[in-house]
Design a protein around this motif. Structure first.
Motif, short mmCIF file in Angstrom:
data_model
loop_
_atom_site.label_atom_id
_atom_site.label_comp_id
_atom_site.label_asym_id
_atom_site.label_seq_id
_atom_site.Cartn_x
_atom_site.Cartn_y
_atom_site.Cartn_z
N SER B 56 75.65 35.76 27.97
CA SER B 56 75.16 34.31 28.01
C SER B 56 74.43 34.13 29.61
CB SER B 56 76.49 33.48 28.08
OG SER B 56 76.73 32.82 29.21
N GLY B 57 73.35 33.29 29.32
CA GLY B 57 72.15 33.31 30.35
C GLY B 57 71.37 34.40 30.47
N HIS B 58 71.25 35.15 29.62
CA HIS B 58 70.05 36.00 29.83
C HIS B 58 69.00 35.77 28.99
CE1 HIS B 58 72.22 39.44 32.04
NE2 HIS B 58 73.29 38.88 31.92
N GLY B 59 68.88 34.55 28.53
CA GLY B 59 67.53 34.05 28.20
C GLY B 59 67.32 33.92 26.75
N LYS B 60 68.48 34.22 25.79
CA LYS B 60 68.26 34.02 24.36
C LYS B 60 67.88 32.92 23.92
CE LYS B 60 72.32 35.33 23.66
NZ LYS B 60 72.97 34.99 25.04
N SER B 61 68.44 31.66 24.42
CA SER B 61 68.13 30.45 23.87
C SER B 61 66.58 30.16 24.32
CB SER B 61 69.20 29.24 24.24
OG SER B 61 70.26 29.33 23.81
N THR B 62 66.27 30.47 25.60
CA THR B 62 64.81 30.40 26.11
C THR B 62 63.85 31.13 25.14
OG1 THR B 62 65.85 30.43 28.34
CG2 THR B 62 63.48 30.58 28.26
N MET B 63 64.28 32.21 24.87
CA MET B 63 63.51 32.92 23.81
C MET B 63 62.96 32.15 22.63
SD MET B 63 61.64 35.86 24.37
CE MET B 63 60.55 35.94 23.16
N LEU B 64 64.26 31.61 21.97
CA LEU B 64 64.19 30.88 20.93
C LEU B 64 63.51 29.82 21.01
CD1 LEU B 64 67.47 30.65 18.91
CD2 LEU B 64 65.64 32.00 18.36
N ARG B 65 63.41 28.99 21.90
CA ARG B 65 62.51 27.77 22.21
C ARG B 65 61.23 28.12 22.49
NH1 ARG B 65 66.80 26.24 25.66
NH2 ARG B 65 65.79 26.90 27.47
N LEU B 66 60.75 29.35 23.07
CA LEU B 66 59.59 29.94 22.96
C LEU B 66 58.93 29.79 21.66
CD1 LEU B 66 59.42 31.94 26.24
CD2 LEU B 66 58.65 29.79 26.16
N1 LIG Z 1 65.44 23.43 31.07
C1 LIG Z 1 66.00 24.62 32.06
N2 LIG Z 1 65.80 24.47 33.40
C2 LIG Z 1 66.17 25.18 34.50
N3 LIG Z 1 66.87 26.49 33.88
C3 LIG Z 1 67.17 26.52 32.63
C4 LIG Z 1 66.50 25.89 31.67
N4 LIG Z 1 67.17 26.31 30.55
C5 LIG Z 1 67.55 27.50 30.77
N5 LIG Z 1 67.76 27.67 32.02
C6 LIG Z 1 68.34 28.83 32.65
O1 LIG Z 1 67.63 29.99 32.12
C7 LIG Z 1 68.80 31.00 31.85
C8 LIG Z 1 68.98 31.50 30.60
O2 LIG Z 1 69.36 30.44 29.85
P1 LIG Z 1 69.42 30.47 28.23
O3 LIG Z 1 68.26 30.82 27.47
O4 LIG Z 1 70.14 29.22 27.67
O5 LIG Z 1 70.38 31.77 27.91
P2 LIG Z 1 71.37 32.16 26.76
O6 LIG Z 1 71.09 31.30 25.87
O7 LIG Z 1 71.10 33.46 26.69
O8 LIG Z 1 72.52 32.16 26.96
C9 LIG Z 1 70.07 30.25 32.30
O9 LIG Z 1 70.48 30.91 33.75
C10 LIG Z 1 69.77 28.84 32.53
O10 LIG Z 1 70.31 28.32 33.78
#
Ligand SMILES: Nc1ncnc2c1ncn2[C@@H]1O[C@H](COP(=O)(O)OP(=O)(O)O)[C@@H](O)[C@H]1O
Ligand SMILES: [Mg+2]
Lengths: 261, 281
Positions: B56-66
């Motif tokens: 968790s926190g390794h950027g998976k959701s961020t990747m999806l959002r992109l």
């Molecule tokens: N909108 C945002 N603003 C600042 N930091 C963010 C934001 N979204 C995610 N992060 C950071 O990016 C990192 C990866 O988040 P996320 O992609 O949600 O991880 P995962 O889904 O793998 O658990 C986390 O350390 C989180 O704190």
């Protein structure tokens, strides 16, 4: 020194926030005026639903506040006018005061609590719950889908409610007048119109529409910028009311000075 | 080729089901100067299920959002159906957005609408279908997730798992070609998890829908995946078929898929020394 710094900081904060509201307003205009030309319709049903919701909820409080301020103002003014033997001019003061100034201001401040706070809470909750992202992912722009109907509703509704506020406030004044002078409504009404100009009516209407815009924009902008869960929603709701009231009063002062000074 | 240390693109994979419909190249992204993605490469073919794993926190959701165009990367390209969405304007993106569905981590149902209205919204907004047909589609999609009798409830009357299932019904309302899932299994009981897995696999096999699934549920991941990637520290650390991932010797991958506390993956994301931090260094 620390107070000065804090003041500067919050002044800057408000400045950026107002800039954000302005950008939201431009977006609003785009989706209202240009969007339909490109096949993105304005959601009129939703607009009507929102207008009814905002209007109906606020009417009891608008009545109470305007009515009691009307009574208070009439008693206060009559006391002074009595000295000059001009007590019947209480009616004129009531008319000008309410149409031009009091009802738009009081009603807008009440609406910042009703409409503004609930917009901030509603949109903020949707932001936190990923609902806004879900809309975007389904090719639905949240500004068009959510903000345009709500802002349109509040811009239309605040003047209407203000009109009601006028009636309530002036009626409160009339009751005082009647108990002192035993004049009929018709006589009161004539005296009221004596001092009023057409300008007072349209200025009142314009002001309340602008106040409605402020209430809506501030509430929506606060909701859209929420981050960090329920706590953020609470903060946005409070800020929506505080910023609305500040901006309404500043805008009122500017308009009154420009139009009458 | 092995599963290990491959953050690369094209390869000889035996799971070529069709054309590449999602392709991310060297995607980089940082938040407030903190790099989250450090050059991610991914691709997904038509009808394929790609599972993205990672702490968790390794950027998976961020990747999806992109990939769904909710955010733009600092650099790199994200291609959907052959178009680089990082270069498209919002309105140019709309036709592409209508071709994929998303199941968000929380379900992200519209709380002011009933379950039925949630599913109807994309249909009402993006198609000219008759209300009669829409109501049939609602029933079909709800039946698919086993919630046919819940059409008239509002989200606050549903449990977390039910919200996810409604979210899935909504995601497939427009019969998308790709579905993105952010932790579809979180908060579901094992039976429901299996039901959702069946759904994901069914959509892929029967309708040729590609799925990109972020998940922590290892059993489910190995069940549904045609291909898996493990994201770690903002990079794709490993990539391969479930078999390749299972048999890889990479200690990080092994620690992750076996769920062990001991191993090369540090518990803490902080790079600073703990003692130093305590002493205010
Ligand atoms: N909108 C945002 N603003 C600042 N930091 C963010 C934001 N979204 C995610 N992060 C950071 O990016 C990192 C990866 O988040 P996320 O992609 O949600 O991880 P995962 O889904 O793998 O658990 C986390 O350390 C989180 O704190
Ligand atoms: Mg996540």
């Amino acid at each position: 020194m620390r107070t000065v710094a804090a003041l500067g900081r919050s002044g800057l904060e408000i400045f950026w926030f107002v800039l954000g509201c302005f950008r939201l307003f431009l977006d609003f205009l785009y989706w209202l005026l240009i969007g339909p030309l490109r096949g993105f319709r304005v959601r009129l049903h939703e607009t009507a639903r929102q207008a009814v919701r905002m209007g109906v909820n606020s009417i009891p409080i608008v009545f109470l506040v305007n009515f009691f301020v009307g009574v208070t103002l009439a008693v206060t003014v009559a006391d002074i006018l009595r000295i000059f033997g001009a007590i019947e001019y209480t009616a004129s003061v009531m008319g000008v005061g309410f149409w031009r100034e009091l009802s738009p201001l009081l009603t807008a401040i009440i609406m910042s609590g009703f409409a503004g706070a609930s917009l901030a809470a509603e949109i903020g909750t949707m932001k936190v719950g990923e609902e806004l992202m879900a809309l975007e992912a389904s090719a639905l722009n949240p500004i068009r889908f959510l903000c345009v109907p709500r802002l349109l509703a509040v811009i239309v509704m605040v003047p209407i409610v203000t009109l009601l506020g006028n009636v309530f406030g002036i009626y409160g004044g009339y009751l005082v007048y009647y108990s002192m002078l035993d004049l009929t409504w018709a006589q009161f009404y004539d005296k009221m119109l004596d001092a009023m100009k057409v300008k007072d009516v349209w200025v009142g209407g314009m002001k309340s529409a602008i106040f409605g815009g402020i209430v809506g924009l501030v509430g929506l902008a606060q909701g859209l910028q929420v981050s960090g869960g329920a706590e953020g929603v609470g903060r946005a709701t409070t800020n929506a009311v505080v910023y609305s009231i500040i901006l309404i009063i500043v805008a009122d002062c500017i308009m009154t000075v420009v139009l009458y000074f | 080729m092995g599963a290990k240390g491959t953050s690369g693109v094209d390869r000889d994979s035996q799971f070529k089901k069709g054309d590449v419909i999602v392709r991310c190249r060297d995607v980089r992204m940082s938040y407030d100067g903190r790099p989250i993605l450090k050059g991610v490469n991914l691709e997904v073919r038509k009808g394929e299920t790609l599972v993205i794993m990672g702490g968790s926190g390794h950027g998976k959701s961020t990747m999806l959002r992109l990939m769904i165009g909710a955010e733009k990367p600092d650099s790199g390209t994200v291609e959907l159906f052959g178009q680089d969405i990082t270069k498209l304007s919002e309105q140019e993106l709309y036709p592409i957005k209508k071709r994929f569905g998303v199941l968000f981590q929380s379900g992200a149902l519209y709380n002011s609408m009933t379950v039925g209205e949630n599913i109807a919204l994309p249909l009402r907004e993006h198609t000219d279908l008759d209300e009669k047909i829409i109501s049939i589609i609602i029933k079909l999609k709800l039946e698919l997730v086993g919630l046919r009798d819940f059409e008239h409830l509002v989200p606050s009357q549903l449990s977390g798992g039910m919200k996810k299932r409604v979210g899935l019904a909504r995601a497939i309302a427009l019969d998308p070609e790709i579905i993105f899932y952010d932790e579809p299994g979180a908060g579901l009981d094992p039976v429901m998890l299996a039901v959702i897995d069946e759904l994901i696999m069914g959509l892929g096999e029967k309708l040729g829908v590609a799925s990109i699934v972020v998940t922590h549920e290892m059993q489910s991941a190995f069940r549904i995946a045609d291909r898996m990637v493990l994201m770690h520290g903002g990079l794709v650390l490993a990539e391969g078929t479930p078999e390749q991932i299972r048999t890889t010797t990479d200690p990080v991958v092994q620690q992750f898929i076996q769920g062990k506390a001991e191993g090369p993956i540090p518990l803490r994301l902080s790079s600073r020394d703990f003692a130093e931090d305590l002493l205010g260094g």
